[in-house]
Write an enzyme that holds these catalytic residues in place. Structure first.
Site, PDB file in Angstrom:
ATOM      1  N   LEU A 110       0.842  -1.205   0.000  1.00 51.80           N
ATOM      2  CA  LEU A 110       0.000   0.000   0.000  1.00 51.80           C
ATOM      3  C   LEU A 110       0.873   1.249   0.000  1.00 51.80           C
ATOM      4  O   LEU A 110       0.596   2.221  -0.703  1.00 51.80           O
ATOM      5  CB  LEU A 110      -0.905   0.031   1.248  1.00 51.80           C
ATOM      6  CG  LEU A 110      -2.053  -0.967   1.323  1.00 51.80           C
ATOM      7  CD1 LEU A 110      -2.883  -0.699   2.567  1.00 51.80           C
ATOM      8  CD2 LEU A 110      -2.942  -0.881   0.084  1.00 51.80           C
ATOM      9  N   ALA A 142       3.997   1.572  -1.067  1.00 53.76           N
ATOM     10  CA  ALA A 142       4.712   1.750  -2.342  1.00 53.76           C
ATOM     11  C   ALA A 142       3.801   2.469  -3.337  1.00 53.76           C
ATOM     12  O   ALA A 142       4.220   3.430  -3.998  1.00 53.76           O
ATOM     13  CB  ALA A 142       5.147   0.391  -2.895  1.00 53.76           C
ATOM     14  N   LEU A 162       4.293   6.329  -4.951  1.00 52.96           N
ATOM     15  CA  LEU A 162       4.349   6.584  -6.402  1.00 52.96           C
ATOM     16  C   LEU A 162       3.289   7.616  -6.793  1.00 52.96           C
ATOM     17  O   LEU A 162       3.566   8.562  -7.524  1.00 52.96           O
ATOM     18  CB  LEU A 162       4.137   5.270  -7.175  1.00 52.96           C
ATOM     19  CG  LEU A 162       5.292   4.267  -7.081  1.00 52.96           C
ATOM     20  CD1 LEU A 162       4.881   2.913  -7.636  1.00 52.96           C
ATOM     21  CD2 LEU A 162       6.517   4.788  -7.831  1.00 52.96           C
ATOM     22  N   CYS A 215      -5.446   0.791  -9.302  1.00 58.44           N
ATOM     23  CA  CYS A 215      -4.890   0.605  -7.953  1.00 58.44           C
ATOM     24  C   CYS A 215      -4.550   1.856  -7.157  1.00 58.44           C
ATOM     25  O   CYS A 215      -4.788   1.873  -5.951  1.00 58.44           O
ATOM     26  CB  CYS A 215      -3.683  -0.311  -8.032  1.00 58.44           C
ATOM     27  SG  CYS A 215      -4.187  -1.967  -8.522  1.00 58.44           S
TER      28      CYS A 215
HETATM   29  P1  NAD Z   1      -8.739  -8.432 -11.936  1.00 58.06           P
HETATM   30  O1  NAD Z   1     -10.086  -7.928 -11.602  1.00 58.06           O
HETATM   31  O2  NAD Z   1      -8.202  -8.227 -13.321  1.00 58.06           O
HETATM   32  O3  NAD Z   1      -8.672 -10.009 -11.655  1.00 58.06           O
HETATM   33  C1  NAD Z   1      -9.171 -10.629 -10.510  1.00 58.06           C
HETATM   34  C2  NAD Z   1      -9.849 -11.929 -10.931  1.00 58.06           C
HETATM   35  O4  NAD Z   1     -10.210 -12.665  -9.758  1.00 58.06           O
HETATM   36  C3  NAD Z   1     -11.158 -11.725 -11.717  1.00 58.06           C
HETATM   37  O5  NAD Z   1     -11.032 -12.338 -12.995  1.00 58.06           O
HETATM   38  C4  NAD Z   1     -12.219 -12.399 -10.853  1.00 58.06           C
HETATM   39  O6  NAD Z   1     -13.233 -13.052 -11.591  1.00 58.06           O
HETATM   40  C5  NAD Z   1     -11.389 -13.394 -10.059  1.00 58.06           C
HETATM   41  N1  NAD Z   1     -12.034 -13.856  -8.825  1.00 58.06           N
HETATM   42  C6  NAD Z   1     -12.635 -13.120  -7.864  1.00 58.06           C
HETATM   43  N2  NAD Z   1     -13.090 -13.922  -6.875  1.00 58.06           N
HETATM   44  C7  NAD Z   1     -12.777 -15.186  -7.215  1.00 58.06           C
HETATM   45  C8  NAD Z   1     -12.967 -16.455  -6.593  1.00 58.06           C
HETATM   46  N3  NAD Z   1     -13.564 -16.556  -5.413  1.00 58.06           N
HETATM   47  N4  NAD Z   1     -12.516 -17.560  -7.225  1.00 58.06           N
HETATM   48  C9  NAD Z   1     -11.898 -17.458  -8.428  1.00 58.06           C
HETATM   49  N5  NAD Z   1     -11.683 -16.287  -9.061  1.00 58.06           N
HETATM   50  C10 NAD Z   1     -12.105 -15.153  -8.460  1.00 58.06           C
HETATM   51  O7  NAD Z   1      -7.738  -7.806 -10.873  1.00 58.06           O
HETATM   52  P2  NAD Z   1      -6.167  -7.560 -11.033  1.00 58.06           P
HETATM   53  O8  NAD Z   1      -5.922  -6.264 -11.720  1.00 58.06           O
HETATM   54  O9  NAD Z   1      -5.517  -8.794 -11.543  1.00 58.06           O
HETATM   55  O10 NAD Z   1      -5.774  -7.322  -9.508  1.00 58.06           O
HETATM   56  C11 NAD Z   1      -5.777  -8.380  -8.579  1.00 58.06           C
HETATM   57  C12 NAD Z   1      -5.117  -7.907  -7.303  1.00 58.06           C
HETATM   58  O11 NAD Z   1      -3.753  -7.562  -7.567  1.00 58.06           O
HETATM   59  C13 NAD Z   1      -5.746  -6.658  -6.692  1.00 58.06           C
HETATM   60  O12 NAD Z   1      -5.676  -6.755  -5.296  1.00 58.06           O
HETATM   61  C14 NAD Z   1      -4.848  -5.542  -7.171  1.00 58.06           C
HETATM   62  O13 NAD Z   1      -4.842  -4.449  -6.271  1.00 58.06           O
HETATM   63  C15 NAD Z   1      -3.493  -6.198  -7.196  1.00 58.06           C
HETATM   64  N6  NAD Z   1      -2.542  -5.641  -8.163  1.00 58.06           N
HETATM   65  C16 NAD Z   1      -2.940  -5.288  -9.403  1.00 58.06           C
HETATM   66  C17 NAD Z   1      -2.003  -4.816 -10.320  1.00 58.06           C
HETATM   67  C18 NAD Z   1      -2.389  -4.407 -11.722  1.00 58.06           C
HETATM   68  O14 NAD Z   1      -1.530  -3.910 -12.425  1.00 58.06           O
HETATM   69  N7  NAD Z   1      -3.595  -4.600 -12.174  1.00 58.06           N
HETATM   70  C19 NAD Z   1      -0.651  -4.751  -9.954  1.00 58.06           C
HETATM   71  C20 NAD Z   1      -0.287  -5.142  -8.669  1.00 58.06           C
HETATM   72  C21 NAD Z   1      -1.233  -5.596  -7.782  1.00 58.06           C
HETATM   73  C1  UGA Z   2       1.153   0.959 -10.426  1.00 60.08           C
HETATM   74  C2  UGA Z   2       2.545   0.782  -9.818  1.00 60.08           C
HETATM   75  O1  UGA Z   2       3.497   1.458 -10.649  1.00 60.08           O
HETATM   76  C3  UGA Z   2       2.913  -0.692  -9.706  1.00 60.08           C
HETATM   77  O2  UGA Z   2       4.159  -0.813  -9.036  1.00 60.08           O
HETATM   78  C4  UGA Z   2       1.824  -1.407  -8.906  1.00 60.08           C
HETATM   79  O3  UGA Z   2       2.114  -2.793  -8.828  1.00 60.08           O
HETATM   80  C5  UGA Z   2       0.495  -1.207  -9.585  1.00 60.08           C
HETATM   81  O4  UGA Z   2       0.213   0.216  -9.671  1.00 60.08           O
HETATM   82  C6  UGA Z   2      -0.660  -1.811  -8.844  1.00 60.08           C
HETATM   83  O5  UGA Z   2      -0.587  -2.058  -7.678  1.00 60.08           O
HETATM   84  O6  UGA Z   2      -1.665  -1.978  -9.544  1.00 60.08           O
HETATM   85  P1  UGA Z   2       0.124   0.950 -12.866  1.00 60.08           P
HETATM   86  O7  UGA Z   2      -1.037   1.593 -12.210  1.00 60.08           O
HETATM   87  O8  UGA Z   2      -0.101  -0.221 -13.735  1.00 60.08           O
HETATM   88  O9  UGA Z   2       1.188   0.476 -11.766  1.00 60.08           O
HETATM   89  O10 UGA Z   2       0.889   2.028 -13.754  1.00 60.08           O
HETATM   90  P2  UGA Z   2       1.883   3.245 -13.405  1.00 60.08           P
HETATM   91  O11 UGA Z   2       2.990   3.202 -14.371  1.00 60.08           O
HETATM   92  O12 UGA Z   2       2.240   3.283 -11.991  1.00 60.08           O
HETATM   93  O13 UGA Z   2       0.988   4.517 -13.745  1.00 60.08           O
HETATM   94  C7  UGA Z   2      -0.120   4.863 -12.951  1.00 60.08           C
HETATM   95  C8  UGA Z   2      -0.706   6.164 -13.446  1.00 60.08           C
HETATM   96  O14 UGA Z   2       0.166   7.272 -13.158  1.00 60.08           O
HETATM   97  C9  UGA Z   2      -0.931   6.203 -14.957  1.00 60.08           C
HETATM   98  O15 UGA Z   2      -2.148   6.850 -15.244  1.00 60.08           O
HETATM   99  C10 UGA Z   2       0.244   6.996 -15.460  1.00 60.08           C
HETATM  100  O16 UGA Z   2       0.001   7.624 -16.697  1.00 60.08           O
HETATM  101  C11 UGA Z   2       0.401   8.014 -14.345  1.00 60.08           C
HETATM  102  N1  UGA Z   2       1.760   8.603 -14.263  1.00 60.08           N
HETATM  103  C12 UGA Z   2       2.832   7.825 -13.986  1.00 60.08           C
HETATM  104  C13 UGA Z   2       1.926   9.969 -14.467  1.00 60.08           C
HETATM  105  O17 UGA Z   2       0.954  10.698 -14.722  1.00 60.08           O
HETATM  106  N2  UGA Z   2       3.189  10.505 -14.375  1.00 60.08           N
HETATM  107  C14 UGA Z   2       4.273   9.749 -14.098  1.00 60.08           C
HETATM  108  O18 UGA Z   2       5.404  10.305 -14.024  1.00 60.08           O
HETATM  109  C15 UGA Z   2       4.100   8.371 -13.897  1.00 60.08           C
END
Ligand code: NAD
Ligand code: UGA
Length: 460
Positions: free
Chosen positions: A220, A222, A226, A275
């Site tokens: 959270l 990190a 950012l 996120c």
């Molecule tokens: P997402 O919504 O794309 O995927 C989650 C999946 O989990 C969905 O397809 C959903 O149907 C499935 N699901 C939910 N409940 C379920 C169950 N009981 N059994 C089986 N499947 C189930 O979400 P995401 O973007 O992959 O994010 C997942 C987690 O990772 C979140 O906590 C997010 O904060 C974190 N995260 C996301 C990113 C990112 O870039 N998207 C990066 C780092 C961390």
């Molecule tokens: C972010 C973090 O960078 C990942 O480390 C983390 O795992 C992830 O969230 C998550 O938990 O989901 P993401 O949201 O995929 O990744 O993309 P970023 O590159 O962080 O960009 C986030 C937003 O900030 C975008 O809309 C991007 O355009 C904006 N941004 C980023 C700016 O406007 N200025 C910058 O200098 C950098």
């Protein structure tokens, strides 16, 4: 073939799919299975058109799928057969009850824990990959402990730090892999089992361990740090616009201080993505839960500045286009929340489009990967929105362009050709500062960057 380890991931989303594909690719002797309750998603993972667009992902999936990487809907049997289970389900902001609009909705995580409990026939390591409030592992442990000594469940925290658009390189060469565990014999044993997996391709000095609560909280924090950098530079962009300073020059001067660093200092229309906002809200909620109102207010301001930046951008369009947008055609270049992804979750483009429509403008949306999602986001809006992938066709006949995503292709557009096809006076609002503003001004555009003086042909 007999595999050395059998790994399961529950949740086949943006994180579950790419992260498990990477494990399968790096560990051909491990069997990796990904399950999801969303059967369309599983079908898509098994098809030629993957449900997630990430540069390099399709190549890795092609190499591993049906060899040691499997996507299936059979959650029950997969829980039985696998002893290492990643939980990568969604953790959105709660929309109901206590903490609505702030706290993380933990229902999907809790359901997953109950599914694991119900279908397990042996001891397991359960790994939190989803982003969770600190202390969630305690709830997981308590649910799983109701197996009453039949089997042991060891809960680890292994948050994912990949960013969308660069997921595959982030997963292949992570800055660090964080593993949190209980500091008991069993906890440390489970921890070393997970270290063994990552050690196949991640240098040992980049695999760091901590207690389980630090690991949950670090994720959270990190994201909050950012997002805070983006809001900090965006707040200064507003001041630059009032003082003839240039935000790119300020960011360069500030970022060259090695204590500050140059990354994440690009002024923009504001951060989007699934996120940043949800994780900061979650942090703010945790602070208020623990009675730390001042700390919560500090982090909440990061979100407020982000909203302010989007409002400012919209107000700038309205003011500079003679305070009326009714009947004017505005082309939005880029609907994804950042380049190299089709993801539009929390994209500032959603807010801007809604506001433009409210001003009775006609909006033409262009994006190389996100038009499908854009149409879903704007499903309630039936009139005055068009979706055209080709930017030249999308812009022709428009009064203004608003660049909202930093797609590389927008840097390379032929702006003379574009200008010739537009209604005059032609306006260019660059929400990403990615095009050559002087060149566009010389062509004839009235140019409005972020955090830099406007280049307008109108005499004030
Ligand atoms: P997402 O919504 O794309 O995927 C989650 C999946 O989990 C969905 O397809 C959903 O149907 C499935 N699901 C939910 N409940 C379920 C169950 N009981 N059994 C089986 N499947 C189930 O979400 P995401 O973007 O992959 O994010 C997942 C987690 O990772 C979140 O906590 C997010 O904060 C974190 N995260 C996301 C990113 C990112 O870039 N998207 C990066 C780092 C961390
Ligand atoms: C972010 C973090 O960078 C990942 O480390 C983390 O795992 C992830 O969230 C998550 O938990 O989901 P993401 O949201 O995929 O990744 O993309 P970023 O590159 O962080 O960009 C986030 C937003 O900030 C975008 O809309 C991007 O355009 C904006 N941004 C980023 C700016 O406007 N200025 C910058 O200098 C950098």
């Amino acid at each position: 073939m007999k595999f050395k380890k059998n790994i399961l991931c529950i949740g086949a989303g943006y994180v579950g799919g790419p992260s498990m594909a990477m494990i399968a690719y790096k560990c051909p002797d491990y069997r990796v299975t990904v399950v999801d309750v969303n059967s369309d998603r599983i079908d898509a993972w098994n098809s030629a058109e993957l449900p997630v667009y990430e540069p390099g992902l399709d190549k890795i999936v092609k190499k591993t799928r049906d060899k040691n990487l499997f996507f299936t809907k059979d959650i029950e049997n997969q829980i039985k057969e696998n002893d290492i289970i990643f939980v990568s389900v969604n953790t959105p902001t709660k929309t109901y009850g206590v903490g609505a609009g702030m706290a993380a909705d933990l229902q999907f995580v809790e359901k997953t824990a109950r599914q694991i409990l119900k279908h397990s026939r042996s001891s397991k390591i359960v790994i939190e990959k989803s982003t969770l409030p600190v202390k969630t592992a305690l709830a997981m442990e308590r649910i799983l402990a109701s197996a009453k000594g039949k089997f042991n469940f060891e809960v680890l925290s292994n948050p994912e730090f990949m960013a969308e658009g660069t997921a595959m390189t982030d997963l292949e060469k992570p800055d660090r892999v964080l593993i949190g565990s209980r500091e008991t014999d069993r906890g440390l044993k489970a921890r070393s089992e997970l270290i063994d997996i990552y050690a196949r391709w991640v240098p040992s000095e980049k695999i760091i361990t901590s207690n389980i609560w630090s690991s949950e909280l670090s994720k959270l924090v990190a994201n909050a740090f950012l997002a805070q950098r983006v809001s900090s530079i965006n707040s200064i962009s507003a001041l630059c616009e009032k003082t003839d300073a240039d935000i790119s020059e300020v960011a360069r001067a500030v970022g060259m201080d090695s204590r500050v660093g140059s990354k994440f200092l690009k002024a923009s229309i504001g951060f989007g993505g699934s996120c940043f906002k949800k994780d900061i809200l979650n942090l703010v909620y945790l602070c208020s839960y623990y009675g730390l109102q001042e700390v919560g207010a500090y982090w909440e301001s990061v979100i407020k500045i982000n909203e302010y930046q989007q409002e400012r951008f919209m107000a700038n369009i309205l003011k500079n286009m003679f305070s009326t947008l009714a009947g004017k055609k505005i082309c939005i270049l880029g609907f994804a929340f950042k380049a190299d992804t089709g993801d539009t979750r929390e994209s500032p483009a959603i807010y801007i489009t809604r506001k433009l429509i409210a001003e009775h403008a006609e909006v033409i949306i262009s994006d190389p990967k996100a038009l499908k999602n854009a149409a879903i986001d704007l499903a309630g809006i039936k009139e005055n929105v068009k979706y055209i992938e080709d930017p030249y066709r999308a812009i022709a006949g428009c009064h203004a362009i608003a660049i909202l995503t930093d797609w590389d292709l927008y840097r390379k557009l032929d702006f003379q050709k574009i200008y010739n096809s537009m209604i005059k006076p032609a306006f260019l609002f660059d929400g990403r500062n990615i095009v050559d503003h002087r060149k566009c001004f010389a062509i004839g555009f009235n140019v409005y960057p972020i955090g830099k003086p406007a280049l307008s042909h109108f005499k004030t």
